[in-house]
Design a protein around this motif. Structure first.
Motif, mmCIF file in Angstrom:
data_model
loop_
_atom_site.group_PDB
_atom_site.id
_atom_site.type_symbol
_atom_site.label_atom_id
_atom_site.label_comp_id
_atom_site.label_asym_id
_atom_site.label_seq_id
_atom_site.Cartn_x
_atom_site.Cartn_y
_atom_site.Cartn_z
ATOM 1 N N LEU A 409 3.193 9.150 6.677
ATOM 2 C CA LEU A 409 3.453 8.377 7.886
ATOM 3 C C LEU A 409 4.090 7.064 7.427
ATOM 4 N N PRO A 410 5.410 6.914 7.597
ATOM 5 C CA PRO A 410 6.106 5.729 7.074
ATOM 6 C C PRO A 410 5.441 4.431 7.541
ATOM 7 N N ASP A 411 5.439 3.477 6.625
ATOM 8 C CA ASP A 411 4.880 2.141 6.887
ATOM 9 C C ASP A 411 3.370 2.158 7.081
ATOM 10 N N HIS A 412 2.733 3.300 6.882
ATOM 11 C CA HIS A 412 1.274 3.390 7.008
ATOM 12 C C HIS A 412 0.733 4.241 5.859
ATOM 13 N N PRO A 413 0.736 3.704 4.629
ATOM 14 C CA PRO A 413 0.317 4.517 3.474
ATOM 15 C C PRO A 413 -1.129 4.973 3.556
ATOM 16 N N GLN A 414 -1.949 4.280 4.366
ATOM 17 C CA GLN A 414 -3.354 4.669 4.488
ATOM 18 C C GLN A 414 -3.563 5.837 5.443
ATOM 19 N N TRP A 415 -2.495 6.251 6.126
ATOM 20 C CA TRP A 415 -2.585 7.351 7.079
ATOM 21 C C TRP A 415 -1.627 8.490 6.688
ATOM 22 N N LEU A 416 -1.992 9.670 7.054
ATOM 23 C CA LEU A 416 -1.116 10.835 6.959
ATOM 24 C C LEU A 416 -1.107 11.525 8.316
ATOM 25 N N ILE A 417 0.006 12.197 8.632
ATOM 26 C CA ILE A 417 0.091 12.921 9.904
ATOM 27 C C ILE A 417 0.094 14.411 9.625
ATOM 28 N N GLN A 418 -0.656 15.135 10.420
ATOM 29 C CA GLN A 418 -0.766 16.588 10.251
ATOM 30 C C GLN A 418 -0.098 17.314 11.414
ATOM 31 N N GLY A 419 0.636 18.374 11.096
ATOM 32 C CA GLY A 419 1.112 19.296 12.115
ATOM 33 C C GLY A 419 0.118 20.419 12.274
ATOM 34 N N LYS A 420 -0.489 20.520 13.465
ATOM 35 C CA LYS A 420 -1.572 21.467 13.704
ATOM 36 C C LYS A 420 -1.118 22.569 14.669
ATOM 37 N N TYR A 421 -1.946 23.594 14.791
ATOM 38 C CA TYR A 421 -1.683 24.652 15.756
ATOM 39 C C TYR A 421 -1.632 24.101 17.185
ATOM 40 N N ASP A 422 -2.428 23.031 17.449
ATOM 41 C CA ASP A 422 -2.561 22.543 18.819
ATOM 42 C C ASP A 422 -2.125 21.086 18.962
ATOM 43 N N GLY A 423 -1.209 20.630 18.103
ATOM 44 C CA GLY A 423 -0.716 19.266 18.263
ATOM 45 C C GLY A 423 -0.631 18.514 16.959
ATOM 46 N N SER A 425 -2.455 15.333 14.372
ATOM 47 C CA SER A 425 -3.667 14.559 14.069
ATOM 48 C C SER A 425 -3.376 13.631 12.900
ATOM 49 N N ILE A 426 -4.244 12.638 12.734
ATOM 50 C CA ILE A 426 -4.082 11.612 11.712
ATOM 51 C C ILE A 426 -5.208 11.735 10.691
ATOM 52 N N LEU A 427 -4.804 11.732 9.381
ATOM 53 C CA LEU A 427 -5.782 11.661 8.303
ATOM 54 C C LEU A 427 -5.852 10.212 7.826
ATOM 55 N N GLU A 428 -7.049 9.813 7.477
ATOM 56 C CA GLU A 428 -7.271 8.431 7.026
ATOM 57 C C GLU A 428 -7.983 8.472 5.678
ATOM 58 N N GLN A 429 -7.559 7.591 4.772
ATOM 59 C CA GLN A 429 -8.174 7.539 3.453
ATOM 60 C C GLN A 429 -9.386 6.609 3.482
ATOM 61 N N ASP A 430 -10.497 7.157 3.037
ATOM 62 C CA ASP A 430 -11.738 6.397 2.968
ATOM 63 C C ASP A 430 -12.137 6.338 1.492
ATOM 64 N N GLY A 431 -11.721 5.269 0.862
ATOM 65 C CA GLY A 431 -11.918 5.184 -0.582
ATOM 66 C C GLY A 431 -10.968 6.144 -1.269
ATOM 67 N N LYS A 432 -11.498 7.053 -2.063
ATOM 68 C CA LYS A 432 -10.639 8.047 -2.710
ATOM 69 C C LYS A 432 -10.636 9.374 -1.945
ATOM 70 N N TYR A 433 -11.330 9.423 -0.812
ATOM 71 C CA TYR A 433 -11.416 10.649 -0.027
ATOM 72 C C TYR A 433 -10.569 10.526 1.244
ATOM 73 N N TRP A 434 -10.181 11.672 1.732
ATOM 74 C CA TRP A 434 -9.433 11.739 2.990
ATOM 75 C C TRP A 434 -10.291 12.427 4.044
ATOM 76 N N LYS A 435 -10.125 11.942 5.277
ATOM 77 C CA LYS A 435 -10.861 12.548 6.384
ATOM 78 C C LYS A 435 -10.007 12.464 7.656
ATOM 79 N N VAL A 436 -10.377 13.250 8.662
ATOM 80 C CA VAL A 436 -9.659 13.241 9.934
ATOM 81 C C VAL A 436 -10.106 12.021 10.722
ATOM 82 N N ARG A 437 -9.129 11.217 11.115
ATOM 83 C CA ARG A 437 -9.462 10.051 11.944
ATOM 84 C C ARG A 437 -9.435 10.405 13.421
ATOM 85 N N ASN A 438 -8.346 11.007 13.872
ATOM 86 C CA ASN A 438 -8.261 11.359 15.298
ATOM 87 C C ASN A 438 -7.147 12.376 15.532
ATOM 88 N N LYS A 439 -7.217 13.005 16.682
ATOM 89 C CA LYS A 439 -6.120 13.857 17.177
ATOM 90 C C LYS A 439 -5.325 13.026 18.165
#
Length: 934
Positions: A409-423, A425-439
């Motif tokens: 996700l440009p300009d947002h290195p702490q976030w990633l964007i996912q292409g899902k079956y139903d839309g 969603s955003i992944l967020e880095q929590d320390g060295k781990y990644w987790k789903v933040r929201n759809k």
């Protein structure tokens, strides 16, 4: 031996999953001969020559030709030297040469030179040493000198096994006596070591340390002045577990060894087993009777059942999952020392180094869609969600729905964007781990292709178009969603390349214009689409060199960096969709740690491409034969033309067939041909693998046939041509044209004479016709006069008839009136005496014949011949009878005739009856009809 076999099995198990270069197999049905192939060579024209049970097989890269053995025996050996192809058979050896028509013709040296042979000799080896051609059988060695046509014979005290040439010296083995060499025309013992007495020597190789001897059962030995010692190499376990039949040393210094039952072993120069080729990994047969390395480094195998060739130096290698455990590969990635394959059956891994088999990453069973490496972390898009891959472990970080891919996700290195079956969603880095933040709320469409450009999220949907999603600054909600439905296409995709957003489909390559807010066809990449009309929408970027990859039906295209805004520099890799065995629309590209090394997923594994080995190579196209056939030929026999000079054909030999070839042997890169016929078809034909061209019913004239070839995107270095003339028929030659001119003059004179005679005769005919017309007009006038007279006569007759009818009716009326008057008088006056004079007058008037005479005259005027005919036919008739006949001819009834006779109708009937008797009429004959026809 047991230990060696165990070692071999261990090695074989490790080699099972190795990458292999492409192998091309030919069955007896492909080349049209028998199964066994004993020897292989290559001619100066690069055609491959093979000694087959039925004769000499020749392969030109496109088609096979069988030249049957001249004595119908098995061909055991072949050697192409210069323009000749030497071969050995049962009780015969000689050479083949091409004649002016391009056909191989055989010359038997044993017959031409009267060679006295040993019974049942077969020639197994042919060598070239100095100026001699060596033919070796089990009983003799024949040294043939082509310059003076002399043959020297070396007799065998015991059977020869095979002859060898090392550094220009002829070596051979005698069973039970050892290895010998020919020196100054005499045989000299080289070694009679017990191993060389007992085991068959397969081949000898020259090294700096002396001879390297390969035996059939004990592997390699070094032969030096100090003696024979075993060559201890890592591959000895495989060699000792195999029965060796053939071997050769390749140009790179390694060895290729053919076995009886284990296929081919490829060793490097140090004796390491590089690869093994057998029926488990590509060969059609495990018994290798002959080996040959051609000029391009291809290794040809003469098998016990078929022919194969391998290109060990090919830029392409294959891994094929023979067990079916991996499945169809949708994603491939090299990451931190492991090679990962994402398939329809899960995520598999193996170390990059070594030949271990692939192992399923625990917990990833099911469909894998993508493997995305982002800042050192490997994300796996899976049917069940998203995984982070760490070595051999997989950690699920999202299991809400299936994941197509994970992107930055440009300009947002702490976030990633996912292409899902139903839309989305955003992944967020929590320390060295990644987790789903929201759809992202407000967008529910399947998002296989997702790219972010200038804060706008572009989602390509193959059936709904391209969605443009603008979210809030935190990417929680979709503020606006618009769809561009002008670009809807199956197998389409989008990709961000640098600062450009590209869309690709079978309709072409488009670039997004932010100012116009639309996709327009890309002009710099149009050459790719012009070459490839069915382009896959799956694109890839190699971030290591910023190259852009496209996949087409016929080629893979790699666009070099730095040239995209100008004229793009494009590398064309000629791998068709069929040869890639890929999954259309899901083509995957993996970048290897080695620069220029790539992996492409296939339907049963992957293909490795080493662009460092991929280089263009000059090649030529050759015209092999020209056949002509006469359309008027009753037998249908074809003939051949000399291909070295211009052809001259008669007008009926106007059906021509051309054969051509490009003798290049690259699996996945078959040559294509294109031709034209100047003077008839000026345009080039479409590219085709067919190495023939046919033309039928060519008209007389001068022609030049031209053909060129193409391998990948490279054209042949030449254009082969053949000039020829189709002659005119005899009736179209110059002497005949002079005859035609003379005939034309004579025909003009003749036509002039005929016209003059014609017009004279026409004038005579015209005068004659005018005279006939006058005569005809005169006759018509006379006819008209006659017609007028006839009309006048008919008019007179009509008037007479009317008068007759009128007079008859007048008489009838008068008599009726008189009868009525008389009857009235009788009824009213009783005193008849006083009125008797009146009655007498009436009776007298009724009995007078004046009426009859008047009627008779009128009747004769209208039908004057009837009464005369009646009197002639019946002279016995009385006047009353004639009168009755006249009334009957007028068709008067009895009631009408009664007044005329002054009698009753009954009396008229009696008169009629009597008349019938006088006329002698039959009972059924009608009286009136008879009188009417008289």
């Amino acid at each position: 031996m047991r230990v060696a076999a165990i070692i071999f099995l261990i090695l074989f198990g490790r080699l099972y999953s190795q990458d292999l270069p492409p192998i091309r197999n030919f069955t007896p049905a492909d080349y049209g001969a028998e199964n066994q192939n004993w020897s292989i060579s290559q001619g100066s024209d690069k055609r491959i020559c093979i000694a087959n049970n039925r004769g000499l097989l020749v392969y030109n890269g496109s088609s096979w030709t069988l030249n049957p053995s001249p004595n119908n025996t098995i061909m055991r050996s072949v050697k192409a030297i210069g323009d000749r192809v030497y071969s050995g058979f049962y009780m015969d050896f000689g050479y083949w040469e091409r004649d002016v028509y391009g056909i191989l013709r055989y010359t038997s040296l044993t017959k031409r030179l009267n060679v006295d042979m040993v019974p049942d000799e077969e020639f197994w080896t042919i060598l070239e040493i100095d100026d001699y051609i060596i033919f070796q059988s089990l009983d003799r060695i024949y040294a043939y000198n082509p310059s003076d046509e002399a043959v020297r014979v070396i007799e065998a005290k015991t059977a020869f096994t095979k002859g060898f040439e090392v550094d220009g010296i002829l070596y051979f083995q005698r069973i039970g006596h050892g290895v010998f060499k020919v020196e100054n025309g005499a045989e000299v013992l080289v070694s009679n070591h017990p191993i060389l007495l007992e085991q068959e020597v397969i081949n000898l190789f020259g090294t700096q340390e002396g001879l390297l001897v390969l035996t059939s059962d004990s592997g390699f030995f070094k032969l030096s002045p100090e003696g024979l010692i075993s060559w201890e190499i890592p591959a000895n376990g495989s060699l000792l577990a195999s029965r060796i039949y053939s071997a050769l040393q390749v140009e790179t210094g390694g060895f290729v060894i053919g076995t009886i039952s284990r296929g081919v072993l490829h060793l490097d120069a140090d004796g390491n087993l590089v690869r093994q080729y057998d029926q488990l990994n590509g060969l059609d047969n495990n018994t290798v009777l002959a080996l040959f390395e051609d000029r391009d480094g291809n290794i040809w195998l003469g098998l016990d059942n078929g022919v194969s060739y391998i290109n060990p130096e090919s830029p392409f290698t294959l891994f094929v999952d023979k067990k079916g455990e991996v499945g169809s590969v949708y994603a491939v990635r090299s990451h931190k020392g492991f090679l990962y394959l994402g398939s329809n059956q899960g995520l598999f891994y193996k170390p990059v180094e070594g030949s271990d088999e692939f192992t399923l990453v625990e917990g990833t069973k099911g469909q894998v869609w993508s493997l995305d490496e982002i800042d050192g972390t490997l994300f796996c898009g899976h049917h069940t969600g998203t995984f982070v891959i760490d070595g051999t472990q997989a950690v699920r970080i999202d299991e809400a729905s299936g994941t197509w891919k994970v992107s930055r996700l440009p300009d947002h290195p702490q976030w990633l964007i996912q292409g899902k079956y139903d839309g989305l969603s955003i992944l967020e880095q929590d320390g060295k781990y990644w987790k789903v933040r929201n759809k992202i709320a407000g967008f529910e469409h399947s998002s296989r292709f997702v790219e972010v450009l200038d804060e706008t999220v572009f989602v390509n949907h193959e059936y709904k178009g391209i969605f443009k999603v603008r979210a809030d600054s935190a990417y929680y909600n979709a503020i606006s969603v618009t769809a561009d439905t002008t670009l809807i296409g199956y197998d389409s995709g989008i990709l961000k390349y640098g600062n450009a957003l590209l869309y690709a489909s079978s309709d072409g390559i488009f670039r997004y214009d932010p100012k116009a807010d639309l996709f327009a066809k890309d002009t710099t990449l149009k050459t790719i689409y012009e070459k490839e009309k069915n382009l896959s929408g799956r694109m890839h970027v190699d971030e290591s060199n910023n190259s852009l990859w496209f996949f087409g039906n016929y080629n893979i295209y790699v666009v070099s960096p730095g040239n995209l805004m100008g004229n793009p520099k494009t590398l064309v890799i000629p791998l068709t969709e069929k040869e890639r065995n890929g999954i259309v629309g899901y083509e995957s590209l993996g970048v290897q740690p080695e620069v220029g090394s790539y992996l492409i997923g296939t339907g049963s594994g992957y293909m490795a491409i080493d662009l460092n080995r991929y280089a263009s190579k000059d090649f030529n196209v050759t015209l092999s034969s020209v056949h002509f056939e006469g359309r008027e030929s009753q037998s249908g026999l074809e003939s051949m033309a000399e291909i070295s000079r211009a052809g001259e054909f008669s007008h009926w030999q106007n059906n021509l067939d051309f054969s051509f070839f490009t003798a290049e042997y690259f699996p996945f890169r078959a040559p294509l041909f294109q031709y034209r016929l100047e003077g008839f078809y000026p345009d080039w034909s479409s590219w085709s693998e067919n190495p023939t061209a046919s033309f039928r019913n060519l008209p007389p004239g001068s022609y030049t046939f031209q053909v060129r070839s193409r391998i990948g995107d490279q054209l042949s270095g030449n254009t082969a041509d053949y000039a020829f003339v189709i002659g005119r028929p005899w009736y179209s030659t110059r002497p005949m044209w002079a005859v035609y001119a003379l005939m034309l003059v004579l025909a003009g004179w003749f036509i002039h004479s005929q016209y003059r005679n014609y017009y004279r005769k026409k004038q005579i005919r015209l005068l004659s016709r005018k005279q006939r017309e006058l005569d005809l007009a005169r006759a018509r006038n006379e006819q008209e006069i006659v017609k007028l007279k006839n009309n006048q006569l008919r008019e007179d007759f009509r008037k007479k008839s009317n008068e007759l009818a009128a007079s008859t009716m007048s008489i009838i009326k008068k008599n009726e009136i008189l009868n009525r008057v008389r009857n009235q008088i009788h009824e009213r006056f009783r005193d008849t005496d006083s009125i008797q004079p009146i009655i007498d007058i009436i009776d007298q008037s009724l009995s007078q014949d004046d009426d009859w005479e008047m009627f008779k005259e009128a009747f004769n005027n209208s039908d004057r011949e009837f009464l005369s005919k009646l009197k002639t036919a019946h002279p016995e008739l009385s006047p009353n009878d004639i009168r009755l006949c006249a009334y009957l001819r007028l068709n008067l009834t009895s009631k009408e005739m009664a007044p005329l006779f002054n009698i009753s109708p009954r009396s008229v009937e009696i008169k009629r009856y009597r008349l019938r008797k006088k006329l002698n009429l039959e009972r059924d004959e009608n009286l009136v009809n008879y009188l009417l026809t008289l």
